[in-house]
Design a protein around this motif. Structure first.
Motif, PDB file in Angstrom:
ATOM      1  N   PHE A  79       0.831  -1.206   0.000  1.00 42.43           N
ATOM      2  CA  PHE A  79       0.000   0.000   0.000  1.00 42.43           C
ATOM      3  C   PHE A  79       0.868   1.260   0.000  1.00 42.43           C
ATOM      4  O   PHE A  79       1.842   1.360   0.751  1.00 42.43           O
ATOM      5  CB  PHE A  79      -0.908   0.043   1.231  1.00 42.43           C
ATOM      6  N   SER A  80       0.458   2.211  -0.819  1.00 38.25           N
ATOM      7  CA  SER A  80       1.109   3.526  -0.845  1.00 38.25           C
ATOM      8  C   SER A  80       0.021   4.578  -0.664  1.00 38.25           C
ATOM      9  O   SER A  80      -0.876   4.689  -1.497  1.00 38.25           O
ATOM     10  CB  SER A  80       1.858   3.746  -2.159  1.00 38.25           C
ATOM     11  N   LYS A  81       0.109   5.311   0.443  1.00 37.65           N
ATOM     12  CA  LYS A  81      -0.889   6.343   0.766  1.00 37.65           C
ATOM     13  C   LYS A  81      -2.311   5.771   0.743  1.00 37.65           C
ATOM     14  O   LYS A  81      -3.246   6.382   0.220  1.00 37.65           O
ATOM     15  CB  LYS A  81      -0.757   7.536  -0.177  1.00 37.65           C
ATOM     16  N   GLY A  82      -2.467   4.563   1.265  1.00 41.70           N
ATOM     17  CA  GLY A  82      -3.776   3.943   1.394  1.00 41.70           C
ATOM     18  C   GLY A  82      -4.269   3.219   0.166  1.00 41.70           C
ATOM     19  O   GLY A  82      -5.375   2.659   0.172  1.00 41.70           O
ATOM     20  N   ILE A  83      -3.480   3.204  -0.904  1.00 43.24           N
ATOM     21  CA  ILE A  83      -3.898   2.558  -2.153  1.00 43.24           C
ATOM     22  C   ILE A  83      -3.052   1.314  -2.393  1.00 43.24           C
ATOM     23  O   ILE A  83      -1.811   1.358  -2.283  1.00 43.24           O
ATOM     24  CB  ILE A  83      -3.757   3.520  -3.349  1.00 43.24           C
ATOM     25  N   ASP A 129       0.585  -2.767  -5.452  1.00 49.87           N
ATOM     26  CA  ASP A 129       1.245  -3.963  -5.982  1.00 49.87           C
ATOM     27  C   ASP A 129       1.049  -5.098  -4.985  1.00 49.87           C
ATOM     28  O   ASP A 129       0.542  -4.884  -3.877  1.00 49.87           O
ATOM     29  CB  ASP A 129       2.733  -3.689  -6.203  1.00 49.87           C
ATOM     30  N   ARG A 130       1.464  -6.295  -5.355  1.00 49.53           N
ATOM     31  CA  ARG A 130       1.337  -7.446  -4.463  1.00 49.53           C
ATOM     32  C   ARG A 130       2.361  -8.507  -4.798  1.00 49.53           C
ATOM     33  O   ARG A 130       2.852  -8.600  -5.937  1.00 49.53           O
ATOM     34  CB  ARG A 130      -0.074  -8.029  -4.529  1.00 49.53           C
ATOM     35  N   LEU A 131       2.681  -9.325  -3.781  1.00 55.93           N
ATOM     36  CA  LEU A 131       3.504 -10.513  -3.967  1.00 55.93           C
ATOM     37  C   LEU A 131       2.599 -11.711  -3.731  1.00 55.93           C
ATOM     38  O   LEU A 131       2.055 -11.883  -2.630  1.00 55.93           O
ATOM     39  CB  LEU A 131       4.667 -10.541  -2.968  1.00 55.93           C
ATOM     40  N   VAL A 132       2.406 -12.533  -4.743  1.00 57.35           N
ATOM     41  CA  VAL A 132       1.530 -13.701  -4.654  1.00 57.35           C
ATOM     42  C   VAL A 132       2.391 -14.949  -4.529  1.00 57.35           C
ATOM     43  O   VAL A 132       3.189 -15.248  -5.423  1.00 57.35           O
ATOM     44  CB  VAL A 132       0.616 -13.804  -5.884  1.00 57.35           C
ATOM     45  N   GLY A 133       2.225 -15.653  -3.412  1.00 57.09           N
ATOM     46  CA  GLY A 133       3.088 -16.808  -3.187  1.00 57.09           C
ATOM     47  C   GLY A 133       4.546 -16.383  -3.195  1.00 57.09           C
ATOM     48  O   GLY A 133       4.889 -15.305  -2.733  1.00 57.09           O
ATOM     49  N   PHE A 134       5.402 -17.250  -3.764  1.00 58.16           N
ATOM     50  CA  PHE A 134       6.829 -16.934  -3.870  1.00 58.16           C
ATOM     51  C   PHE A 134       7.244 -16.760  -5.328  1.00 58.16           C
ATOM     52  O   PHE A 134       8.414 -16.940  -5.680  1.00 58.16           O
ATOM     53  CB  PHE A 134       7.669 -18.047  -3.223  1.00 58.16           C
ATOM     54  N   GLN A 135       6.301 -16.377  -6.187  1.00 58.41           N
ATOM     55  CA  GLN A 135       6.582 -16.285  -7.625  1.00 58.41           C
ATOM     56  C   GLN A 135       7.721 -15.319  -7.936  1.00 58.41           C
ATOM     57  O   GLN A 135       8.551 -15.576  -8.818  1.00 58.41           O
ATOM     58  CB  GLN A 135       5.319 -15.849  -8.368  1.00 58.41           C
ATOM     59  N   ASP A 136       7.767 -14.191  -7.229  1.00 58.87           N
ATOM     60  CA  ASP A 136       8.808 -13.185  -7.496  1.00 58.87           C
ATOM     61  C   ASP A 136      10.078 -13.442  -6.694  1.00 58.87           C
ATOM     62  O   ASP A 136      11.005 -12.640  -6.733  1.00 58.87           O
ATOM     63  CB  ASP A 136       8.272 -11.787  -7.151  1.00 58.87           C
ATOM     64  N   LEU A 137      10.116 -14.558  -5.977  1.00 55.75           N
ATOM     65  CA  LEU A 137      11.258 -14.856  -5.108  1.00 55.75           C
ATOM     66  C   LEU A 137      11.920 -16.169  -5.482  1.00 55.75           C
ATOM     67  O   LEU A 137      12.516 -16.853  -4.648  1.00 55.75           O
ATOM     68  CB  LEU A 137      10.786 -14.897  -3.650  1.00 55.75           C
ATOM     69  N   GLY A 138      11.796 -16.541  -6.747  1.00 58.77           N
ATOM     70  CA  GLY A 138      12.410 -17.764  -7.239  1.00 58.77           C
ATOM     71  C   GLY A 138      11.549 -18.996  -7.097  1.00 58.77           C
ATOM     72  O   GLY A 138      11.993 -20.102  -7.416  1.00 58.77           O
ATOM     73  N   ALA A 139      10.307 -18.809  -6.616  1.00 64.78           N
ATOM     74  CA  ALA A 139       9.363 -19.919  -6.450  1.00 64.78           C
ATOM     75  C   ALA A 139       9.930 -21.034  -5.572  1.00 64.78           C
ATOM     76  O   ALA A 139       9.579 -22.209  -5.713  1.00 64.78           O
ATOM     77  CB  ALA A 139       8.953 -20.477  -7.824  1.00 64.78           C
ATOM     78  N   LYS A 140      10.826 -20.665  -4.642  1.00 64.90           N
ATOM     79  CA  LYS A 140      11.404 -21.641  -3.716  1.00 64.90           C
ATOM     80  C   LYS A 140      11.205 -21.173  -2.279  1.00 64.90           C
ATOM     81  O   LYS A 140      11.083 -19.979  -2.018  1.00 64.90           O
ATOM     82  CB  LYS A 140      12.899 -21.822  -4.005  1.00 64.90           C
ATOM     83  N   ASP A 141      11.209 -22.146  -1.365  1.00 68.88           N
ATOM     84  CA  ASP A 141      10.976 -21.816   0.037  1.00 68.88           C
ATOM     85  C   ASP A 141      12.211 -21.249   0.734  1.00 68.88           C
ATOM     86  O   ASP A 141      12.094 -20.619   1.786  1.00 68.88           O
ATOM     87  CB  ASP A 141      10.520 -23.061   0.809  1.00 68.88           C
ATOM     88  N   ASP A 142      13.396 -21.466   0.164  1.00 72.60           N
ATOM     89  CA  ASP A 142      14.627 -21.106   0.872  1.00 72.60           C
ATOM     90  C   ASP A 142      15.204 -19.761   0.433  1.00 72.60           C
ATOM     91  O   ASP A 142      16.414 -19.542   0.511  1.00 72.60           O
ATOM     92  CB  ASP A 142      15.679 -22.206   0.691  1.00 72.60           C
ATOM     93  N   PHE A 143      14.359 -18.847  -0.032  1.00 73.76           N
ATOM     94  CA  PHE A 143      14.878 -17.529  -0.415  1.00 73.76           C
ATOM     95  C   PHE A 143      15.347 -16.782   0.839  1.00 73.76           C
ATOM     96  O   PHE A 143      14.884 -17.042   1.960  1.00 73.76           O
ATOM     97  CB  PHE A 143      13.808 -16.719  -1.159  1.00 73.76           C
ATOM     98  N   SER A 144      16.265 -15.858   0.647  1.00 70.38           N
ATOM     99  CA  SER A 144      16.838 -15.128   1.777  1.00 70.38           C
ATOM    100  C   SER A 144      16.028 -13.871   2.088  1.00 70.38           C
ATOM    101  O   SER A 144      15.279 -13.366   1.246  1.00 70.38           O
ATOM    102  CB  SER A 144      18.282 -14.733   1.466  1.00 70.38           C
TER     103      SER A 144
END
Length: 230
Positions: A161-165, A168-183
């Motif tokens: 959220f930026s100023k109440g709006i 953007d969003r992060l859904v699951g770990f798609q933007d983080l390599g789709a792995k559980d062990d991201f740092s």
């Protein structure tokens, strides 16, 4: 004795004397340089002592302390708004939380989902590092209205959220390599690129440290003055 031979011998002796004198002069120059370098720290200390009495330097120091105090006050104001920690909020408090701060990161989670626990761990680490951003979470099961309103279909889901709006969003770990062990750093860098975290964190930490050191030096100076007066 051949005059030419005598002349040649004398020339060689003269040349040898010149070389010897040059060697002596070079040795003296090296010793003088070493001596000068050895005494340089003393000269520098004297120069620094003189600089400490410079009114312009004192003004710069006072301005710096004032700026650091303003920064500390700003951070304290953020903390009073709930920044600096990763908190759980209720559906009833949600709107107030996201509209009272410029930047808010909200994790919609399910208490039984393993990946939600992973996301919680990283966000909890980042919250005290980035006091200018608010970090909150909300149990999706207990927030059906906002889950529907924000079209949340996959968990974990982190809404930015930026100023109440919701920007953007992060859904699951798609933007983080789709792995559980991201740092945590990987998540941090992603949030920086999305404009939710500041890259000035290290500088701010250094400024806080410098401010605290300045305060401690001032206290020590006051203590020394008191002891001298005694």
């Amino acid at each position: 004795m051949d005059p030419d031979a005598v002349k040649s011998t004398l020339s060689n002796l003269a040349f040898g004397n010149v070389l010897a004198a040059a060697a002596r002069d070079y040795k003296k120059e090296v010793l003088a340089n070493e001596k000068a370098q050895g005494s340089r720290p003393v000269n520098e200390e004297v120069d620094l002592d003189e600089l400490m009495d410079d009114p312009e330097l004192e003004k710069l120091h006072a301005d710096r302390i004032a700026a650091l105090k303003r920064e500390v006050e700003k951070r304290e104001a953020f903390k009073r708004q709930g920044h600096g920690e990763f908190r759980e909020v209720s559906e009833g408090d949600f709107l107030g939380e996201v509209t009272r701060s410029d930047k808010v990161i909200c994790h919609f989670y399910h208490k039984e989902f393993y990946r939600c626990k992973i996301m919680d761990k990283h966000l909890k680490t980042l919250a005290p590092r980035h006091v200018d951003t608010k970090f909150i979470k909300m149990d999706a099961e207990n927030a059906p209205f906002f889950v529907t309103k924000l079209a949340i279909k996959t968990l974990p889901c982190v809404i930015l959220f930026s100023k109440g709006i919701a920007m953007d969003r992060l859904v699951g770990f798609q933007d983080l390599g789709a792995k559980d062990d991201f740092s945590t750093t990987k998540l941090e860098n992603l949030l920086v690129r999305k404009g939710m975290l500041s890259e000035k964190k290290k500088v701010e930490d250094d400024e806080d440290y410098e401010f605290q050191e300045s305060i401690r030096r001032s206290v020590r100076s006051s203590a020394n003055v008191d002891s001298d007066s005694d």
